[in-house]
Design a protein around this motif. Structure first.
Motif, PDB file in Angstrom:
ATOM      1  N   UNK A 182      -1.200  28.433   6.341  1.00 12.25           N
ATOM      2  CA  UNK A 182      -0.396  27.283   5.930  1.00 12.25           C
ATOM      3  C   UNK A 182      -0.783  26.837   4.516  1.00 12.25           C
ATOM      4  N   UNK A 183      -2.107  26.808   4.253  1.00 13.36           N
ATOM      5  CA  UNK A 183      -2.572  26.402   2.923  1.00 13.36           C
ATOM      6  C   UNK A 183      -2.041  27.360   1.867  1.00 13.36           C
ATOM      7  N   UNK A 184      -2.148  28.661   2.168  1.00 17.39           N
ATOM      8  CA  UNK A 184      -1.667  29.662   1.214  1.00 17.39           C
ATOM      9  C   UNK A 184      -0.176  29.460   0.948  1.00 17.39           C
ATOM     10  N   UNK A 185       0.562  29.230   2.059  1.00 15.00           N
ATOM     11  CA  UNK A 185       1.998  29.023   1.937  1.00 15.00           C
ATOM     12  C   UNK A 185       2.315  27.806   1.060  1.00 15.00           C
ATOM     13  N   UNK A 186       1.601  26.719   1.355  1.00 18.38           N
ATOM     14  CA  UNK A 186       1.820  25.471   0.606  1.00 18.38           C
ATOM     15  C   UNK A 186       1.538  25.667  -0.876  1.00 18.38           C
ATOM     16  N   UNK A 187       0.441  26.403  -1.138  1.00 15.26           N
ATOM     17  CA  UNK A 187       0.094  26.672  -2.535  1.00 15.26           C
ATOM     18  C   UNK A 187       1.208  27.405  -3.235  1.00 15.26           C
ATOM     19  N   UNK A 188       1.710  28.446  -2.512  1.00 12.59           N
ATOM     20  CA  UNK A 188       2.747  29.267  -3.124  1.00 12.59           C
ATOM     21  C   UNK A 188       3.986  28.406  -3.408  1.00 12.59           C
ATOM     22  N   UNK A 189       4.340  27.582  -2.443  1.00  9.77           N
ATOM     23  CA  UNK A 189       5.503  26.712  -2.631  1.00  9.77           C
ATOM     24  C   UNK A 189       5.257  25.759  -3.799  1.00  9.77           C
ATOM     25  N   UNK A 190       4.040  25.176  -3.817  1.00  5.78           N
ATOM     26  CA  UNK A 190       3.695  24.238  -4.877  1.00  5.78           C
ATOM     27  C   UNK A 190       3.769  24.897  -6.237  1.00  5.78           C
ATOM     28  N   UNK A 191       3.240  26.138  -6.293  1.00  8.35           N
ATOM     29  CA  UNK A 191       3.246  26.862  -7.561  1.00  8.35           C
ATOM     30  C   UNK A 191       4.682  27.112  -8.014  1.00  8.35           C
ATOM     31  N   UNK A 192       5.538  27.466  -7.043  1.00  6.48           N
ATOM     32  CA  UNK A 192       6.919  27.752  -7.404  1.00  6.48           C
ATOM     33  C   UNK A 192       7.617  26.497  -7.923  1.00  6.48           C
ATOM     34  N   UNK A 193       7.322  25.373  -7.234  1.00  3.49           N
ATOM     35  CA  UNK A 193       7.959  24.127  -7.664  1.00  3.49           C
ATOM     36  C   UNK A 193       7.511  23.758  -9.076  1.00  3.49           C
ATOM     37  N   UNK A 194       6.192  23.893  -9.313  1.00  2.00           N
ATOM     38  CA  UNK A 194       5.680  23.551 -10.659  1.00  2.00           C
ATOM     39  C   UNK A 194       6.247  24.502 -11.709  1.00  2.00           C
ATOM     40  N   UNK A 195       6.318  25.812 -11.342  1.00  4.02           N
ATOM     41  CA  UNK A 195       6.861  26.784 -12.288  1.00  4.02           C
ATOM     42  C   UNK A 195       8.326  26.474 -12.574  1.00  4.02           C
ATOM     43  N   UNK A 196       9.061  26.086 -11.533  1.00  2.00           N
ATOM     44  CA  UNK A 196      10.463  25.742 -11.715  1.00  2.00           C
ATOM     45  C   UNK A 196      10.622  24.570 -12.679  1.00  2.00           C
TER      46      UNK A 196
END
Lengths: 377, 266, 370
Positions: A285-299
């Motif tokens: 879940x943490x890994x998933x959240x990180x990935x989502x967070x990274x994508x949002x920040x990159x966006x």
């Protein structure tokens, strides 16, 4: 360690005990799945505690210390405890947790009173009833193990036979009733099997902690799999594992009660499952959240780059990182987001410290921010 | 459970469901008072009424899940026990644990459990039928999904597929449109119409009054007692709704100029 | 009665009342089983603190125990918040683990000291009078009596100081928040109080029977009254009664005092459940029997009203018809009709035909629309 292994492989007594612990762990794990899914985790605790007076009375009335007699007494008392819980909820209209608390503690207290009678008897055979409190695997005889295996196999056979009915009842009771499933009788059978699973383990794990061996393997198994069949199989396996490892540890040290060791092993399995299971695990879940967070920040950075590019006549112009950081109000990790965009091929570092959009990045920004209905991914 | 009984031929004009003098009470508190009702076969019937009107209880009494204090229910002129295989039930979506470890196909297969019978498991023919049912509701692509991953509308469509796979003649649904997306709503309506056109009977508890005339043929207006029942064009009137909702009708529209139906009183 | 007996009974009463006070709110807040979880978990705190200070009488033990109780509550909430397990399973997972760890530590490292595994379950109320509190050579009575008395006083103070907050946050957490005190804060303060009470009681009656003392008397009181202040008073009274009668049962049978106290609390509950004036099983059965005919009478008038003007009225509104349609036995139908007639709700026409009177029509209308 080697010594322990040697004992494990060659000692007859140990093998007998380990076999018994594995069998009862498997039965408790498998049937525990239904208790957990029906939100009856704490009913198991009440049943286990309620069994104590049954054990004492069975001994007092028959004078026999034979395990089947005591287990029968335990099962009857466990059932009466379950009925008492239902009676209090329906008859007195008190909440279920209150009913469980009363039954658990009053039956147990009554059991302790009975035990003081047992302890006063001048019989040599009285010894050993206290092992039912904390569990002592060392007291398991070959005949006890045989009984565990036979009764446990019977319980599992019934589980297999009525699988469909148990499953639909647990998932959707009203629908099951609409199919014509005799809901009351099937519920009675399922609860009886839970009682059986619990009383089988009382000698090894003890009344105080047996319910943990019912709940823990099921809760652990649920994290790894998404089908009821696999969950039951895995819980049986994990229950057996907890039983065997627990018995191994407790026979390594002298006088250590088996119940707490088995419960700690089972709890460790739950902890590992909650953390590490793929999909449902907290780490995943943490890994998933990180990935989502990274994508949002990159966006967000992509949006900024796009906005900058729109203001500039050269759309491929490189903008300094400092500008981008200023647009994000000094947020840290801009570089990381830019790297992510670079990996995706949406932005490029044109000069050291200066980034610009690629044609793909511009297309992506357009579809993502201007026309969200036609998101390509 | 057992093999499905052969479909009984219905005497012409006989009701699909007949409810006589049904009173249901919990602890001497009436939930339904002396309900008389006939449900027309081959029609879509809505049950409407305010919260606590006994809509779910009515459905569950028809299914034999609730013991009435008085009265009786006949289904295709048989008792519910005799007519089990003719009736499919779609409970409220919120009543089950959607974190249950099971897949979409597995849930739909539960609809075949009755005919499969004791001690046996659904086999290939049942699986094929389950997939067909999923196709009807546009969910075949999701058959291996864990049910937790579904949206509310998708969950509802899976429940509908589970009822379809029963191949019943009477479908009882508890708020099938509750909290679903527009696409699901259209899909469900289409399925319901298909059932009706095949001659099957559908009774659904329904909340959104404004869609009653569009979706349903008949309506039962309920508030502990039966306020009115019959074709929508005749009984779905402002007056009847006002009686049921106590003057606070959440939606009122001049549904039709049809005459106000006979009320049991007032 | 010897002085020893008196001291044991006094201690039993103090322990029981101290447990029953927070128990009232445990029952009302549907957290009865959290008391079970807390009373088990505190053992770990006691054991760890004991290893540190090496003194069973140190107040540090109480603090450490209370801290573990709170830790356990926080762990259950955290586990539940992951949404990986349901709340009941979260409780059933956390406290056995903490308890097991504590028991293992005791049996492995503390077996020779005063803390032993049997005492964990049984408590030592019978030995309590032998451990005296002496100050400057004066005997002030049993040490545990002083401790439990202190805890009882703490409970009373807490209850008086935060009665309003406890009450509001129990019945309406949203309102409590709106009124400006945090339900979460109250919750944890209350859990801390439960933990401290459990530590004191644990010494006397062991971890599992604490639950009986905390839950059974308030549950009994709940059946006897609907008013909170009265429920608190009754809980304390029933707790004291359970304690004293438990002591004498134990005396009579020469059995475990703690076990007998729990059994007595259970018996008191059983009696309340059967005999409570309004909510008791006997009262309910009697009332339902009485209501059955009067409810049926109402059903009959409504049935008659609904069919009065229908073409089938001649058929429907006959006594013989009732047993067929309302599924009443002919005897019961006659009994109901007699009752309704006596009450002036209906008249009997020729051929068992039943007619509503204006009074009956009015009554039916009134009840049908509620």
């Amino acid at each position: 360690m080697l010594e322990a292994l040697q004992v494990f492989l060659f000692d007859y007594t140990f093998r007998t005990v380990a076999l018994g612990a594995a069998a009862l762990g498997a039965v408790a794990g498998a049937l525990g799945c239904f208790a957990v899914l029906r939100r009856q985790s704490l009913l198991g605790d009440a049943i286990a505690h309620a069994a104590l007076p049954g054990i004492g009375l069975a001994f007092l009335l028959t004078g026999s210390r034979a395990t089947p007699v005591l287990v029968l007494g335990a099962a009857l008392a466990g059932w009466i405890g379950t009925l008492a819980v239902m009676g209090i909820v329906r008859g007195a209209r008190l909440p279920e947790d209150t009913a469980l608390g009363i039954v658990l503690s009053v039956f147990f207290g009554f059991g302790l009173v009975i035990l003081t009678f047992v302890q006063r008897l001048p019989l040599a055979s009285q010894a050993g009833l206290e092992t039912f409190l904390w569990g002592q695997a060392a007291t398991l005889m070959a005949a006890d193990v045989q009984m565990i295996i036979i009764v446990g196999a019977g319980a599992l056979a019934l589980l297999a036979l009525f699988w469909k009915e148990f499953k639909v009842l647990t998932f959707d009771g009203a629908f099951a009733a609409s199919l014509g499933v005799p809901v009351r009788r099937v519920e009675f059978l399922l609860t009886s099997l839970l009682v059986v699973a619990i009383v089988l383990g009382l000698q090894t794990v003890g009344v105080v902690l047996m319910s943990a061996l019912v709940v823990a393997p099921a809760a652990a198994a649920r994290q790894w799999v998404d089908s009821l069949g696999l969950m039951v199989l895995l819980a049986a396996g994990l229950g057996a594992l907890a039983g065997v490892v627990g018995v191994g540890f407790s026979s390594a040290g002298s006088g250590i009660p088996t119940g707490p060791v088995i419960v700690l092993v089972a709890s460790a399995i739950v902890g590992i499952s909650l953390l590490a299971a793929p999909g449902r695990g907290l780490l995943a879940e943490v890994v998933r959240q990180r990935r989502v967070g990274r994508r949002i920040r990159a966006d967000a950075v992509l949006a900024d780059l796009y906005a900058l590019a729109m203001q500039h006549e050269d759309r491929r112009y490189g903008h300094p990182v400092a500008t981008l950081r200023a647009m994000r109000r000094g947020e840290v990790g801009i570089e990381r987001s830019l790297e992510t965009l670079g990996e995706q091929g949406w932005a490029r570092e044109l000069r050291p410290g200066s980034w610009g959009l690629t044609p793909e990045g511009e297309k992506r920004a357009r579809t993502r921010f201007l026309d969200p209905d036609e998101e390509p991914s | 459970m057992g093999a499905p009984e052969p479909a009984a031929s219905l005497p012409d004009g006989g009701p699909a469901i007949e409810v006589n003098d049904l009173t249901v009470a919990y602890r001497e508190q009436p939930v339904l008072w002396d309900i008389d009702l006939e449900v027309r076969p081959g029609a879509l019937t809505a049950i409407v009424g305010p919260n606590g009107a006994g809509k779910t209880t009515l459905i569950q009494s028809i299914l034999g899940l609730v013991r009435p204090a008085a009265g009786r229910v006949r289904i295709l002129d048989r008792t519910i026990q005799e007519a089990r295989s003719e009736v499919a039930y779609v409970p409220q979506r919120g009543t089950v644990d959607w974190d249950f470890p099971t897949s979409v196909l597995d849930v739909v297969l539960m609809g075949t459990y009755r005919e499969v019978g004791w001690f046996r498991r659904p086999g290939r023919p049942e699986r094929i039928r389950a997939v067909r049912a999923l196709e009807k509701v546009g969910m075949e692509a999701y058959q291996d999904r864990q049910i937790r991953q579904l949206s509310g509308g998708q969950q509802q469509r899976v429940f509908l597929a589970r009822a379809l796979v029963q191949e019943a003649r009477i479908y009882l649904m508890d708020e099938p449109f509750q909290g679903v997306d527009a696409r699901t709503e259209t899909a469900i309506v289409e399925v319901l119409r298909e059932l009706r056109d095949r001659g099957d009977t559908v009774v659904a508890v329904h909340h959104a009054l404004q869609t009653v005339p569009e979706y349903f043929d008949d309506v039962v207006i309920l508030n502990v007692r039966r306020i009115a029942s019959g074709p929508v064009s005749e009984v779905f009137t402002e007056d009847n709704l006002r009686v049921a909702y106590g003057g606070r009708v959440p939606f009122l529209q001049a549904v039709s100029d049809a005459p106000v139906a006979d009320l049991p009183e007032s | 009665m010897s002085g020893l007996d008196f001291e044991i009974q006094l201690l039993a009463v103090v322990v029981s009342v101290a447990c029953a006070l927070p128990g009232v709110f445990l029952v009302l807040r549907r957290m009865a089983l959290l008391s079970d979880a807390i009373s088990h978990s505190i053992l770990l705190g006691i054991v760890l603190a004991f290893f540190w200070v090496q003194d069973l009488n140190s107040p540090i033990l109480i603090l450490a125990a209370a801290a573990t109780g709170l830790l356990m509550v926080a762990m259950v909430e955290a586990l539940h918040a992951t949404r990986r397990v349901k709340e009941d399973a979260a409780i059933a997972l956390v406290f056995p683990a903490l308890f097991s760890l504590a028991v293992l530590l005791i049996s492995r490292y503390a077996g020779n000291v005063h803390l032993d595994v049997d005492a964990v379950l049984l408590g030592e109320i019978a030995f309590a009078p032998f451990r005296r509190l002496e100050v400057g050579g004066h005997d002030l009575g049993p040490r545990s009596l002083w401790m439990m008395g202190g805890i009882l006083a703490l409970n009373l103070l807490f209850l008086m100081a935060f009665y309003k907050e406890l009450k509001v946050s129990t019945f309406d957490a949203g309102l409590a928040a709106a009124m400006g005190f945090s339900p979460v804060l109250i919750q944890y303060a209350f859990m801390g109080l439960v933990s401290v009470t459990a530590v004191g009681a644990f010494d006397a009656v062991g971890s599992i029977l604490v639950v009986a003392l905390m839950i059974a008397p308030p549950a009994s009181a709940r059946l006897l009254t609907d008013r909170l202040p009265l429920m608190i008073g009754l809980s304390a009274l029933l707790a004291a009664v359970s304690a004293v009668s438990g002591f004498w049962i134990a005396r009579g049978l020469d059995a475990s005092i703690a076990g007998s106290m729990a059994t007595a609390a259970g018996l008191v509950f059983l009696l309340s459940m059967l005999l409570a004036p309004d909510r008791g099983v006997v009262a309910s059965l009697l009332r339902r029997r009485r209501q059955k005919v009067s409810f049926a009478r109402l059903m009959l008038t409504i049935h008659l009203l609904n069919h009065e003007h229908s073409p089938a009225a001649a058929e429907e509104n006959r006594l013989g018809h009732l047993s067929a349609h309302l599924r009443w036995s002919p005897d019961f139908a006659r009994q109901v009709a007699d009752r309704a007639e006596r009450d002036g709700f209906l008249d009997r026409g020729e051929g068992d035909r039943l007619h509503l009177t204006p009074l009956g029509r009015e009554a039916a209308r009134h009840f049908m629309t509620r």
